[in-house]
Design an enzyme around this catalytic site. Structure first.
Site, mmCIF file in Angstrom:
data_model
loop_
_atom_site.group_PDB
_atom_site.id
_atom_site.type_symbol
_atom_site.label_atom_id
_atom_site.label_comp_id
_atom_site.label_asym_id
_atom_site.label_seq_id
_atom_site.Cartn_x
_atom_site.Cartn_y
_atom_site.Cartn_z
ATOM 1 N N ASN A 169 0.863 -1.184 0.000
ATOM 2 C CA ASN A 169 0.000 0.000 0.000
ATOM 3 C C ASN A 169 0.894 1.227 0.000
ATOM 4 O O ASN A 169 1.355 1.683 1.052
ATOM 5 C CB ASN A 169 -0.899 -0.009 1.235
ATOM 6 C CG ASN A 169 -1.938 -1.106 1.152
ATOM 7 O OD1 ASN A 169 -2.933 -0.974 0.449
ATOM 8 N ND2 ASN A 169 -1.658 -2.216 1.834
ATOM 9 N N GLU A 170 1.130 1.729 -1.193
ATOM 10 C CA GLU A 170 2.058 2.845 -1.350
ATOM 11 C C GLU A 170 1.361 4.162 -0.986
ATOM 12 O O GLU A 170 0.137 4.204 -0.833
ATOM 13 C CB GLU A 170 2.530 2.905 -2.819
ATOM 14 C CG GLU A 170 3.324 1.683 -3.256
ATOM 15 C CD GLU A 170 4.728 1.609 -2.643
ATOM 16 O OE1 GLU A 170 5.017 2.318 -1.666
ATOM 17 O OE2 GLU A 170 5.545 0.812 -3.154
ATOM 18 N N PRO A 171 2.149 5.261 -0.835
ATOM 19 C CA PRO A 171 1.545 6.561 -0.539
ATOM 20 C C PRO A 171 0.376 6.842 -1.487
ATOM 21 O O PRO A 171 0.471 6.586 -2.685
ATOM 22 C CB PRO A 171 2.699 7.532 -0.759
ATOM 23 C CG PRO A 171 3.912 6.731 -0.420
ATOM 24 C CD PRO A 171 3.613 5.335 -0.897
#
Ligand code: F6R
Length: 637
Positions: A169-171
């Protein structure tokens, strides 16, 4: 190994940590911490088994959980922990990715855990990297549904990426996100690039459990090791909840622990600047740390700090102990001044009361341990040069061959030269053929690895000759843990330690220099340092070791903080150039080196910038204005 469960459950009390929004515990050793976590998981599995229930585990990959899995495997093999009642859900998988690919998370999980325990294959769930793209959406909904159907995740193990990601879950990830496909952040791809032998080979997409999926777990433990994670750990624990740092969403979970080692915890306010959050016991090192910090904050030299500077920044009780800023400043200034020496091997016949090194013996036997064949000159080329010039018996010990970091193109160049010189040498032709026929992700043949090791050896000898060291004092240890031919190295073994012990006991050094890198706790530098620590422990009882002092330098990526430095060796502009030249001899590591990381500067530039930066910081604190400084910290064993 003694397991301090009390430390685990009590160390992260909130009274001490009013800025912290996530319960966390700090261990001095990530291996010890991993064992404790493995035992928490094992207990849960056993309790569930007694209740005739399934135990649902959410699992992570990457370097952080490796020791947890190792202990779980040991518990299975030696203490009959059964995984028959366990169902697992892995966080993520690259997309597209075949399970049999050695870079896949499927492969990782089987190699580190599933192949060695009695889990039922049908109970293993890992997002598939081979699903058709138009089926991913439904596949992900089904993945979440399956977790729900088995009663939700009882225990979720997490790592944290430098972007703040959990899972992938990236920025930008939404707090309500479910399992889905996602584009990987550039930093995440850089971090994965050494495993894939180049960033261009790292997949751009992955399938990941969502934030919401993760947050529904009944218990979450997040692991973070090493100073590379320190910045993001602070943001997740102390910052605001924001999609920019997806791990900050965990602040809302009511049964979560961040398990940190000292490196990963070092940016937390209570560790970095404890005087801002709690009353402090003012030891000398903490006082120096505070003065340096205050001087940087106020952009004043140490001698110009005033009573009100201290009072306004949480240090009034420090002033009370010292009487006034004036007395305190002079003491701290002198402490820093005494770290500077142009005589790293000790100054003969001088008063050494306030010098970092002893004057006697005036000619010392010295071993410089260098994890790879170039860390010696990159990290301490100036000091190395001075030690030789000042007449000490300097030995260099390259701990690993460093062969993995030589590109195929470089090796091909040498093989072709050898082929021509030897009039069609069969050996050289085999190397050429092996390189030409190598498929993506294939291991190098033994012959190619040997050539690559030789290239690095000869580059090193060119540099040590340039600095005036006779070849007989250059030792290539080729520690076996490194020689897997793969990025992933083996574990330190008896053979590694006995090679180290042999060298130390033959030379009986008065000084040892070694790379004290903690940035990558599973990297080669840390393993090489551990090898030294084990050797020192084993040899401690020998009489000659009473005279042996150990100095740690930092590798290409980080420098000691100013307050940590115990010896600072100045370099003149000419010495800076000489050091640069010594680094240049390591030609295979120039121009587009294989393991660059996200810093595009070449090693000589990083080294120079870093040494100039240290000199500037000393000068800003009010000390003399040197062209460059190399920094060391003493290790007491
Ligand atoms: C792995 C995962 C990632 C990693 C993170 C840290 O399944 O989901 O979030 O936990 O990238 O990786 P390491 O542990 O290699 O530093």
């Amino acid at each position: 190994m003694d397991i301090d469960i009390i430390k685990y459950t009590e160390a992260g009390k909130f009274e001490d940590t009013r800025l912290e929004k996530i319960h966390n515990v700090i261990f001095d050793d990530s291996e010890k911490a991993s064992i404790i976590i493995a035992h928490e998981i094992a207990n849960l599995i056993k309790v569930k088994a007694l209740q005739n229930k399934k135990c649902v585990l959410g699992l992570a990959t990457g370097s952080s959980p490796v020791d947890v899995y190792e202990e779980l495997v040991r518990l299975h093999k030696e203490e009959s922990l059964s995984f028959k009642n366990v169902i697992t859900f892995n966080l993520d998988e690259y997309y597209p990715m075949k399970p049999e690919n050695t870079q896949s998370y499927w492969h990782f999980m089987h190699e580190h855990l599933f192949n060695h325990i009695d889990i039922l294959p049908e109970n293993i769930n890992i997002p598939s990297g081979t699903i058709k793209s138009d089926e991913i959406h439904q596949y992900c909904i089904d993945y979440d549904m399956k977790i729900k159907e088995v009663g939700g995740i009882d225990f979720q193990l997490l790592g944290i990426g430098r972007t703040g990601h959990i899972g992938f879950n990236e920025p930008g990830s939404h707090h309500n996100s479910g399992t889905r496909n996602i584009t990987l952040d550039h930093i995440t791809r850089v971090d994965a690039s050494s495993a894939f032998l180049g960033i261009e080979k790292v997949p751009r997409v992955a399938i990941t459990m969502g934030i919401s999926t993760i947050r529904k777990a009944k218990r979450i433990v997040l692991l973070a090791w090493g100073i590379n994670k320190a910045g993001v750990v602070k943001k997740a624990i102390e910052g605001n909840i924001t999609s920019e740092i997806p791990s900050s969403y965990l602040q809302n979970h009511d049964n979560i622990t961040f398990v940190l080692d000292e490196g990963a915890a070092q940016e937390l306010t209570r560790i970095k600047t404890p005087w801002l959050v709690k009353p402090c016991e003012w030891t000398d090192p903490l006082t120096l740390k505070a003065s340096v910090w205050l001087s940087e904050l106020k952009q004043k030299s140490i001698l110009k700090l005033t009573d009100s500077d201290y009072n306004n920044n949480g240090m009034s009780n420090l002033l009370i102990e010292h009487g006034s800023a004036y007395d305190l400043n002079i003491k701290m200034f002198n402490n820093l001044q005494h770290t500077i020496t142009g005589w790293p091997g000790g100054k003969p016949k001088a008063d050494d009361t306030n010098r970092p090194e002893r004057k006697n013996p005036s000619k010392k036997r010295i071993i410089i341990f260098s994890p790879h064949p170039d860390d010696d000159v990159i990290s301490m080329g100036g000091t190395f040069d001075r030690l030789v010039e000042q007449g000490h018996e300097v030995h260099i010990a390259y701990q690993t061959s460093g062969n993995i970091a030589v590109s195929d193109t470089e090796a091909m160049k040498f093989a072709e030269v050898a082929q021509v010189l030897n009039g069609g040498s069969v050996e050289a032709q085999k190397i050429i053929d092996d390189i030409q026929n190598k498929k993506e992700f294939d291991m190098d043949s033994l012959e190619v690895r040997t050539l690559k090791s030789l290239i690095r050896r000869k580059e090193s000898v060119a540099a040590t000759r340039y600095l005036g060291v006779p070849d007989a004092r250059v030792h290539f240890l080729n520690l076996p843990f490194y020689e897997t031919g793969k990025i992933k190295k083996g574990k330190l073994g008896k053979e590694d330690i006995s090679i180290m012990n042999d060298l130390i006991s033959t030379i009986k050094p008065h000084q040892i220099y070694a790379a004290g890198d903690l940035a990558d706790p599973h990297g080669t530098h840390k393993v090489c340092l551990n090898a030294l620590f084990i050797s020192l422990k084993e040899l401690k009882k020998e009489k000659y070791m009473n005279d042996c002092w150990v100095w740690l330098y930092r590798g290409a990526w980080h420098e000691w903080e100013i307050h940590e430095i115990e010896m600072a060796v100045p370099m003149s502009p000419d010495q800076v150039k000489k050091k640069r030249q010594a680094i240049f001899y390591h030609q295979s590591q120039k121009d587009g080196v294989l393991f660059q990381g996200d810093d595009s500067r070449e090693f000589w530039m990083r080294a120079e910038d870093r040494n100039k930066e240290t000199a500037k910081k000393y000068n800003d604190l009010g000390l003399a204005d040197y062209a460059a400084l190399e920094a060391f910290r003493r290790y007491h064993f």
